[in-house]
Design a protein around this motif. Sequence first.
Motif, PDB file in Angstrom:
ATOM      1  N   PRO A  95       0.845  -1.192   0.000  1.00 46.89           N
ATOM      2  CA  PRO A  95       0.000   0.000   0.000  1.00 46.89           C
ATOM      3  C   PRO A  95       0.880   1.242   0.000  1.00 46.89           C
ATOM      4  CG  PRO A  95      -0.045  -1.069   2.144  1.00 46.89           C
ATOM      5  CD  PRO A  95       0.736  -1.958   1.224  1.00 46.89           C
ATOM      6  N   GLU A  96       0.305   2.370  -0.344  1.00 45.64           N
ATOM      7  CA  GLU A  96       1.039   3.636  -0.367  1.00 45.64           C
ATOM      8  C   GLU A  96       1.602   3.924   1.027  1.00 45.64           C
ATOM      9  OE1 GLU A  96       2.707   6.665  -2.337  1.00 45.64           O
ATOM     10  OE2 GLU A  96       1.307   5.281  -3.295  1.00 45.64           O
ATOM     11  N   MET A  97       2.892   4.183   1.084  1.00 43.01           N
ATOM     12  CA  MET A  97       3.542   4.454   2.373  1.00 43.01           C
ATOM     13  C   MET A  97       3.361   5.928   2.734  1.00 43.01           C
ATOM     14  SD  MET A  97       4.662   1.518   3.172  1.00 43.01           S
ATOM     15  CE  MET A  97       6.016   1.459   4.304  1.00 43.01           C
ATOM     16  N   MET A  98       3.298   6.186   4.040  1.00 46.63           N
ATOM     17  CA  MET A  98       3.152   7.550   4.533  1.00 46.63           C
ATOM     18  C   MET A  98       4.477   8.286   4.377  1.00 46.63           C
ATOM     19  SD  MET A  98       1.057   6.744   8.029  1.00 46.63           S
ATOM     20  CE  MET A  98       0.664   8.419   8.471  1.00 46.63           C
ATOM     21  N   ASP A  99       4.399   9.604   4.089  1.00 47.70           N
ATOM     22  CA  ASP A  99       5.632  10.378   4.036  1.00 47.70           C
ATOM     23  C   ASP A  99       5.945  10.919   5.433  1.00 47.70           C
ATOM     24  OD1 ASP A  99       4.067  12.646   4.458  1.00 47.70           O
ATOM     25  OD2 ASP A  99       4.166  13.319   2.382  1.00 47.70           O
ATOM     26  N   ASP A 100       7.104  11.555   5.591  1.00 54.29           N
ATOM     27  CA  ASP A 100       7.546  12.025   6.901  1.00 54.29           C
ATOM     28  C   ASP A 100       6.555  12.995   7.550  1.00 54.29           C
ATOM     29  OD1 ASP A 100       9.762  10.450   6.710  1.00 54.29           O
ATOM     30  OD2 ASP A 100      11.222  12.074   6.667  1.00 54.29           O
ATOM     31  N   ASP A 101       5.960  13.876   6.761  1.00 57.07           N
ATOM     32  CA  ASP A 101       5.020  14.852   7.323  1.00 57.07           C
ATOM     33  C   ASP A 101       3.783  14.171   7.895  1.00 57.07           C
ATOM     34  OD1 ASP A 101       6.702  16.947   6.648  1.00 57.07           O
ATOM     35  OD2 ASP A 101       5.726  17.298   4.705  1.00 57.07           O
ATOM     36  N   GLU A 102       3.279  13.160   7.192  1.00 62.85           N
ATOM     37  CA  GLU A 102       2.107  12.427   7.678  1.00 62.85           C
ATOM     38  C   GLU A 102       2.447  11.658   8.960  1.00 62.85           C
ATOM     39  OE1 GLU A 102      -0.355  11.297   3.647  1.00 62.85           O
ATOM     40  OE2 GLU A 102       1.567  10.284   3.984  1.00 62.85           O
ATOM     41  N   ILE A 103       3.619  11.039   8.969  1.00 64.65           N
ATOM     42  CA  ILE A 103       4.055  10.303  10.160  1.00 64.65           C
ATOM     43  C   ILE A 103       4.205  11.275  11.331  1.00 64.65           C
ATOM     44  CG2 ILE A 103       5.905   8.922  11.206  1.00 64.65           C
ATOM     45  CD1 ILE A 103       6.534   7.896   8.341  1.00 64.65           C
ATOM     46  N   ASP A 121       9.652   8.266  27.560  1.00 59.51           N
ATOM     47  CA  ASP A 121       8.338   7.824  27.079  1.00 59.51           C
ATOM     48  C   ASP A 121       8.396   7.221  25.680  1.00 59.51           C
ATOM     49  OD1 ASP A 121       7.037   8.804  29.386  1.00 59.51           O
ATOM     50  OD2 ASP A 121       7.069  10.838  28.557  1.00 59.51           O
ATOM     51  N   MET A 122       9.591   7.139  25.111  1.00 58.79           N
ATOM     52  CA  MET A 122       9.713   6.690  23.722  1.00 58.79           C
ATOM     53  C   MET A 122       9.143   5.289  23.504  1.00 58.79           C
ATOM     54  SD  MET A 122      12.843   6.796  21.111  1.00 58.79           S
ATOM     55  CE  MET A 122      12.673   6.084  19.492  1.00 58.79           C
ATOM     56  N   GLY A 123       9.421   4.369  24.407  1.00 61.27           N
ATOM     57  CA  GLY A 123       8.932   2.997  24.257  1.00 61.27           C
ATOM     58  C   GLY A 123       7.422   2.928  24.200  1.00 61.27           C
ATOM     59  N   LYS A 124       6.774   3.686  25.062  1.00 59.10           N
ATOM     60  CA  LYS A 124       5.305   3.705  25.087  1.00 59.10           C
ATOM     61  C   LYS A 124       4.756   4.256  23.773  1.00 59.10           C
ATOM     62  CE  LYS A 124       5.211   4.697  30.023  1.00 59.10           C
ATOM     63  NZ  LYS A 124       4.959   5.743  31.005  1.00 59.10           N
ATOM     64  N   VAL A 125       5.341   5.384  23.333  1.00 56.95           N
ATOM     65  CA  VAL A 125       4.873   6.023  22.095  1.00 56.95           C
ATOM     66  C   VAL A 125       5.123   5.104  20.904  1.00 56.95           C
ATOM     67  CG1 VAL A 125       5.152   8.002  20.548  1.00 56.95           C
ATOM     68  CG2 VAL A 125       5.218   8.354  23.022  1.00 56.95           C
ATOM     69  N   MET A 126       6.314   4.503  20.845  1.00 58.43           N
ATOM     70  CA  MET A 126       6.649   3.616  19.724  1.00 58.43           C
ATOM     71  C   MET A 126       5.717   2.411  19.660  1.00 58.43           C
ATOM     72  SD  MET A 126       8.940   4.586  17.608  1.00 58.43           S
ATOM     73  CE  MET A 126       9.278   3.038  16.799  1.00 58.43           C
ATOM     74  N   GLY A 127       5.389   1.842  20.823  1.00 60.42           N
ATOM     75  CA  GLY A 127       4.492   0.689  20.838  1.00 60.42           C
ATOM     76  C   GLY A 127       3.153   1.001  20.200  1.00 60.42           C
ATOM     77  N   GLY A 135       2.327  -1.365   8.339  1.00 61.92           N
ATOM     78  CA  GLY A 135       2.062  -1.495   6.918  1.00 61.92           C
ATOM     79  C   GLY A 135       1.929  -0.164   6.196  1.00 61.92           C
ATOM     80  N   LYS A 136       1.962   0.935   6.936  1.00 62.48           N
ATOM     81  CA  LYS A 136       1.816   2.262   6.335  1.00 62.48           C
ATOM     82  C   LYS A 136       3.107   3.063   6.393  1.00 62.48           C
ATOM     83  CE  LYS A 136      -2.961   2.555   7.908  1.00 62.48           C
ATOM     84  NZ  LYS A 136      -3.843   3.255   8.845  1.00 62.48           N
ATOM     85  N   ALA A 137       4.007   2.668   7.319  1.00 62.20           N
ATOM     86  CA  ALA A 137       5.263   3.383   7.493  1.00 62.20           C
ATOM     87  C   ALA A 137       6.327   2.418   7.991  1.00 62.20           C
ATOM     88  CB  ALA A 137       5.082   4.526   8.497  1.00 62.20           C
ATOM     89  N   GLU A 138       7.573   2.704   7.639  1.00 60.48           N
ATOM     90  CA  GLU A 138       8.673   1.861   8.083  1.00 60.48           C
ATOM     91  C   GLU A 138       9.053   2.209   9.512  1.00 60.48           C
ATOM     92  OE1 GLU A 138      12.005   1.212   5.591  1.00 60.48           O
ATOM     93  OE2 GLU A 138      10.790   1.249   3.783  1.00 60.48           O
ATOM     94  N   GLY A 139       9.399   1.199  10.285  1.00 56.20           N
ATOM     95  CA  GLY A 139       9.742   1.374  11.688  1.00 56.20           C
ATOM     96  C   GLY A 139      10.873   2.360  11.920  1.00 56.20           C
ATOM     97  N   GLY A 140      11.878   2.326  11.060  1.00 58.75           N
ATOM     98  CA  GLY A 140      13.019   3.237  11.200  1.00 58.75           C
ATOM     99  C   GLY A 140      12.597   4.692  11.081  1.00 58.75           C
ATOM    100  N   ASP A 141      11.706   4.972  10.143  1.00 55.12           N
ATOM    101  CA  ASP A 141      11.213   6.343   9.959  1.00 55.12           C
ATOM    102  C   ASP A 141      10.399   6.783  11.165  1.00 55.12           C
ATOM    103  OD1 ASP A 141      12.396   6.436   7.452  1.00 55.12           O
ATOM    104  OD2 ASP A 141      10.560   5.865   6.390  1.00 55.12           O
ATOM    105  N   VAL A 142       9.527   5.902  11.655  1.00 53.09           N
ATOM    106  CA  VAL A 142       8.698   6.227  12.815  1.00 53.09           C
ATOM    107  C   VAL A 142       9.591   6.489  14.024  1.00 53.09           C
ATOM    108  CG1 VAL A 142       6.905   5.402  14.387  1.00 53.09           C
ATOM    109  CG2 VAL A 142       6.725   4.896  11.948  1.00 53.09           C
ATOM    110  N   SER A 143      10.566   5.637  14.238  1.00 52.62           N
ATOM    111  CA  SER A 143      11.480   5.781  15.368  1.00 52.62           C
ATOM    112  C   SER A 143      12.226   7.113  15.309  1.00 52.62           C
ATOM    113  CB  SER A 143      12.475   4.620  15.373  1.00 52.62           C
ATOM    114  OG  SER A 143      13.422   4.786  16.393  1.00 52.62           O
TER     115      SER A 143
END
Length: 152
Positions: A95-103, A121-127, A135-143
């Motif tokens: 599916p279309e991946m989210m860009d940085d601004d959307e994330i 609080d990073m662990g809580k937010v990341m979870g 499926g919409k964004a890569e974990g590395g980008d989200v992190s």
Amino acid sequence: MSIKEKIMSDLKDAMKAKKTDELRVLRSLKAKILEKEISERKGGEASISDEQVIEVLMKAAKQRKESIDQFEQGGRDDLVDNEKQELAIIESYLPEMMDDDEIRSEVQKQIEQMGASSMADMGKVMGVMMSKLKGKAEGGDVSRIVKEELSK
């Protein structure tokens, strides 16, 4: 039509059209999907959902991206081109991946909602974000974006 069915259909079409590059990638994807199905079986029949197929595809795409980086560092342009072609085929099923601004927008909303204020609080937010954006964004980008937002 599910993603798995589309891949199987495109596999047959690639066989008929004798598209060897596409055929190689699709056979590899089919094998990875079947492996996932087998691992999900608990004694009986099992079929996997589109979400699980997307996980398999994202993992395959990530492997191709890592290979591209390694081959570029090694100066193997011939292999880089091959991996980029394979990556393009795999990404056509994702599916279309989210860009940085959307994330970033989603992360900011979540941080505000949770009242997160520091890197503790990073662990809580990341979870929450990884389950929300699966499926919409890569974990590395989200992190990376969560770190940036919590470091402000």
